[in-house]
Every structure is written in C-alpha cells, then in structure tokens.
Write an enzyme that holds these catalytic residues in place. Structure first.
Site, PDB file in Angstrom:
ATOM      1  N   CYS A 163      -5.551   7.062  -2.306  1.00 51.37           N
ATOM      2  CA  CYS A 163      -5.066   7.197  -0.932  1.00 51.37           C
ATOM      3  C   CYS A 163      -3.918   8.188  -0.775  1.00 51.37           C
ATOM      4  O   CYS A 163      -3.829   8.880   0.237  1.00 51.37           O
ATOM      5  CB  CYS A 163      -4.671   5.825  -0.371  1.00 51.37           C
ATOM      6  SG  CYS A 163      -3.238   5.061  -1.153  1.00 51.37           S
ATOM      7  N   SER A 222      -7.800  -2.614   5.729  1.00 53.23           N
ATOM      8  CA  SER A 222      -7.458  -1.225   5.416  1.00 53.23           C
ATOM      9  C   SER A 222      -7.833  -0.281   6.545  1.00 53.23           C
ATOM     10  O   SER A 222      -7.412   0.871   6.562  1.00 53.23           O
ATOM     11  CB  SER A 222      -8.177  -0.788   4.143  1.00 53.23           C
ATOM     12  OG  SER A 222      -9.575  -0.723   4.378  1.00 53.23           O
ATOM     13  N   GLY A 223      -8.660  -0.752   7.471  1.00 54.32           N
ATOM     14  CA  GLY A 223      -9.181   0.125   8.513  1.00 54.32           C
ATOM     15  C   GLY A 223     -10.570   0.626   8.208  1.00 54.32           C
ATOM     16  O   GLY A 223     -11.209   1.276   9.033  1.00 54.32           O
ATOM     17  N   LEU A 239      -1.349  -2.679   5.830  1.00 54.41           N
ATOM     18  CA  LEU A 239      -0.151  -2.167   5.179  1.00 54.41           C
ATOM     19  C   LEU A 239      -0.021  -0.669   5.399  1.00 54.41           C
ATOM     20  O   LEU A 239      -0.965   0.086   5.151  1.00 54.41           O
ATOM     21  CB  LEU A 239      -0.205  -2.443   3.675  1.00 54.41           C
ATOM     22  CG  LEU A 239      -0.383  -3.906   3.260  1.00 54.41           C
ATOM     23  CD1 LEU A 239      -0.382  -4.009   1.739  1.00 54.41           C
ATOM     24  CD2 LEU A 239       0.714  -4.771   3.851  1.00 54.41           C
ATOM     25  N   GLY A 260     -11.890  -7.143   1.565  1.00 49.00           N
ATOM     26  CA  GLY A 260     -13.222  -6.539   1.611  1.00 49.00           C
ATOM     27  C   GLY A 260     -13.712  -6.045   0.270  1.00 49.00           C
ATOM     28  O   GLY A 260     -14.666  -5.257   0.208  1.00 49.00           O
ATOM     29  N   CYS A 279      -1.951  -1.079  -7.383  1.00 43.34           N
ATOM     30  CA  CYS A 279      -1.774  -1.405  -5.966  1.00 43.34           C
ATOM     31  C   CYS A 279      -2.282  -2.814  -5.686  1.00 43.34           C
ATOM     32  O   CYS A 279      -1.625  -3.609  -5.011  1.00 43.34           O
ATOM     33  CB  CYS A 279      -2.493  -0.383  -5.097  1.00 43.34           C
ATOM     34  SG  CYS A 279      -2.291  -0.659  -3.322  1.00 43.34           S
ATOM     35  N   ASP A 291     -15.466  -2.241   5.264  1.00 44.99           N
ATOM     36  CA  ASP A 291     -15.581  -3.471   4.477  1.00 44.99           C
ATOM     37  C   ASP A 291     -14.635  -4.562   4.971  1.00 44.99           C
ATOM     38  O   ASP A 291     -15.069  -5.674   5.313  1.00 44.99           O
ATOM     39  CB  ASP A 291     -15.321  -3.179   2.999  1.00 44.99           C
ATOM     40  CG  ASP A 291     -16.323  -2.204   2.404  1.00 44.99           C
ATOM     41  OD1 ASP A 291     -17.506  -2.269   2.805  1.00 44.99           O
ATOM     42  OD2 ASP A 291     -15.933  -1.377   1.574  1.00 44.99           O
ATOM     43  N   SER A 292     -13.348  -4.272   5.019  1.00 47.77           N
ATOM     44  CA  SER A 292     -12.386  -5.287   5.455  1.00 47.77           C
ATOM     45  C   SER A 292     -12.542  -5.605   6.939  1.00 47.77           C
ATOM     46  O   SER A 292     -12.285  -6.734   7.375  1.00 47.77           O
ATOM     47  CB  SER A 292     -10.952  -4.835   5.154  1.00 47.77           C
ATOM     48  OG  SER A 292     -10.649  -3.601   5.766  1.00 47.77           O
TER      49      SER A 292
END
Length: 380
Positions: free
Chosen positions: A217, A28-29, A52, A144, A120, A32-33
């Site tokens: 988001c 996701s940026g 994405l 994440g 989502c 965590d991820s």
C-alpha cells in the site's frame, strides 16, 4: 424436566441473536471487506465499520489501488451508508510508520527481503485495531481475508481458504491463538473471488467491480527504491558489485535497487557465466553475485515462531510438515527441528532457490488444510 433454553449459535458462533451481536468489520475500501460488512449487516448483526488511515492522506488521494488510501476511505464510507451501519476512520499513521514502514526500510537495508503486509496484520490490524474493537464492546472482529477459522479440540484453528488461488495464509501465520478466538473470516469458505463480486453486486455496492490492489500500500507502483530513498537516503550510496570469490566486477547505484535472486539489470555484462544476486551487504555497500547454485538452500533458520499446533513446538524433536518460504510458491515438504519455543531449523526435503532473510516460513499440516503457524527467516 426443564428444556434447554440456550439459543442456537448464530453464523459467527455466538449463542444469541445477530441483533445482539456486535461485530467490528475492518474495512479497507476494497470489495472483500465491503462484502463482509454488507453480508453481516443484511444478516442483522450490529455492524460497526472501521477504516484505518495508514499513511499521508494527501498523497494517498492521488493513488488508486492502494489499501486504506483516501479514495478507499471514501469507498468504505459509501458502503456503510448503503447498508445503514456506522463507519469510523481512525488515524493510525504514526502507529503504521513506527510498526511497519520503518522496519521495512531497515530490513531492506540489512540485506533482507521484507514482507510488510504480515507485520501490518500482526502489529496494526490484529493488535491495535483488535483492541479498539474490544473497546467498542464488540463480540468479535471480522475481516475480508481469504482464510478459514475452524473450531478444534484445543480451541480455534487456522485453515487455508477454500480457494487456493486466493488463500492468504502466508500473510496471517503470526495470528496468535488469543487473536484467533476473537477474529472471524466470513469469506474463507467461498469457492472463488467471483462469488465475492457476485455478492457485492447483489448488495448493490459501488465497489463490486473495483480492481484488487496489487502493490504494497505505501509503495507506489512497486517502486521500493523511491520509498526507501526517502526514509534512508544513504541507501542510494553507490558501491561495488563483487563476485562471491572476491573479484570486483563493477559498480552499483545503491543496494536498494537489487534483490536476492536477481539476474537481469546487474550491469556486469561480458561474463561467461550467468550471475545472480546472492547477498546484499548494506553496511559495506556491496552487492554480491554468484552462480545459480549458490541460491539453492536446504537448511532454513527460523525465529519469532508463532506456533499454532495442539502440542507445544518443543514437545518432540522434529515435526514432519509442509512449508511455504515465499507467498508465490506452493508448500513443499520439510522437517522442523525446534531449538526453543520460538526458534527452529527447517530442513527442506527439496532445496529451494532464492530464499532470503526477512521472508516468512509458514508451516502447514501435510494431511489437512490446517496452518501450524510459522516464523521469520534470518541469516543464522
């Protein structure tokens, strides 16, 4: 006597070397991820990062703190460059609008309180992106999320995160058994978010101090009304504020400005009793208010159930569990009475206030960290 030549399982559960194990990381940026991707890359896995693009790229560039916005895509790419693995950006804008945003607006206007993050995960990340990971011949997909996947007698089980403050089980209850076999959650066992940030600093990631995203988001600053007004202009039509006994108490500027359980800002002062929003009737353009006791609910109708128990949901007349009816509330004792494989009535041992159609009801084992799935609350 021949010796067993089967290699030991690697950290992702595969009987082969990390270098021979391809893992797609949903990036996701955020920190965590990014840590998941960096951790797996350092362990020697064949990592492929995928981010994405979920909504308008131009608008997203101006908004910080939102998952999968323009700045976040840039941050994910920088992490991939730092750790030396390939990174791809996939345009899922149309898929996201059809699968998540449109239903969010329709649900809200139907008097429900939607939770789009669950949809989502269910319809975009764990369905379409997961299929993309398989197309890339990945052995698994890692995210994440703060949740744990554990091996059980009947296959992979879903368990709460070790850090209860970060647990995301409420948002992942609809993960199916088949998806769970393919997914990995490397952060679920960490004691706290501080450990994640420490790992980010260890790997030299630029996102180590990046703040967590707080809002949905595609809803800037939590302003639901402005988003829904753009999608459904009729939602801003004025109407009546009506007491549950039928009295007209005032006027409103659109049902989109109200939520179940709201007390402040109703614009109907001068009354002897405090009143709360107890129902939103979008078709009649009415906001219905009543005393606080009208918000108290003991019986909750649930449908679209994703059941993760070992025995079928309908194998017994009732299940003693704990349930969570809102992400911000702790689990409470309840009884599930199945009506079919996907529908049930949930009886709360202690009534709860402010339960709204559109929210999730997530099922937990009373005696362990295991999640038995959950479903969607409806009007009954």
């Amino acid at each position: 006597m021949a010796l067993d030549q089967t290699p030991p399982l690697n950290s992702l559960g595969f009987a082969k070397a990390p270098a021979d194990t391809r893992v797609v990381v949903a990036m996701s940026g955020g920190v965590d991820s990014s840590v998941v991707a960096a951790m797996l890359a350092e362990e020697g896995y064949d990592v492929v990062g995928v981010t994405l693009q979920l909504y308008d790229h131009g608008a997203a560039l101006a908004k910080k703190g939102a998952c999968c916005a323009g700045l976040d895509i840039h941050d994910a790419r920088r992490v991939a460059e730092t750790m030396g693995f390939p990174h791809y950006v996939l345009d899922y804008e149309n898929i996201f609008k059809d699968a998540v945003i449109d239903e969010f607006a329709a649900s809200y206007l139907g008097g429900a309180t939607p939770v789009p993050c669950i949809r989502c995960n269910e319809r975009v990340k764990f369905r379409d992106l997961l299929e993309t990971a398989k197309d890339l011949e990945a052995d698994c997909m890692a995210t994440g999320h703060y949740i744990q996947r554990m091996a059980g007698d009947q296959g992979a089980e879903l368990h709460c995160a070790a850090d209860s403050n970060r647990d995301q089980s409420y948002f992942l209850f609809s993960t199916t058994r088949e998806q769970l076999e393919y997914l990995r959650f490397p952060l679920g066992h960490l004691p706290s978010k501080n450990d994640t940030r420490a790992l980010a600093a260890k790997y030299g990631l630029s996102v180590a101090d990046k703040p967590d995203s707080q809002d949905i988001c595609f809803v800037p600053d939590g302003d639901y009304a402005s988003v829904i007004r753009k999608l459904r202009p009729e939602a801003a039509d004025p109407g009546e504020i009506v007491h549950a006994d039928g009295r007209v108490l005032g006027r409103h500027d659109g049902v989109i400005h109200y939520t179940i359980g709201q007390r402040r800002g109703l614009g109907i002062g001068g009354l002897s009793e405090p009143l709360y929003v107890v129902k939103l009737d979008a078709d009649a353009k009415r906001v219905v208010v009543g005393p606080k006791e009208m918000l108290s609910t003991r019986t909750v109708p649930v449908r679209e159930i994703n059941w993760l128990g070992d025995a079928p949901l309908t194998s017994q007349p009732e299940w003693q569990v704990s349930v969570r009816v809102r992400s911000t509330r702790p689990p409470t004792e309840a009884i599930i009475r199945p009506l079919s494989d996907t529908e049930a009535t949930v009886e709360l041992i202690t009534p709860e206030e402010g339960i709204s159609p559109g929210q999730a009801c997530v099922f937990y084992d009373r005696d362990s960290s295991r999640i038995f799935g959950g479903g969607w609350i409806h009007k009954g």
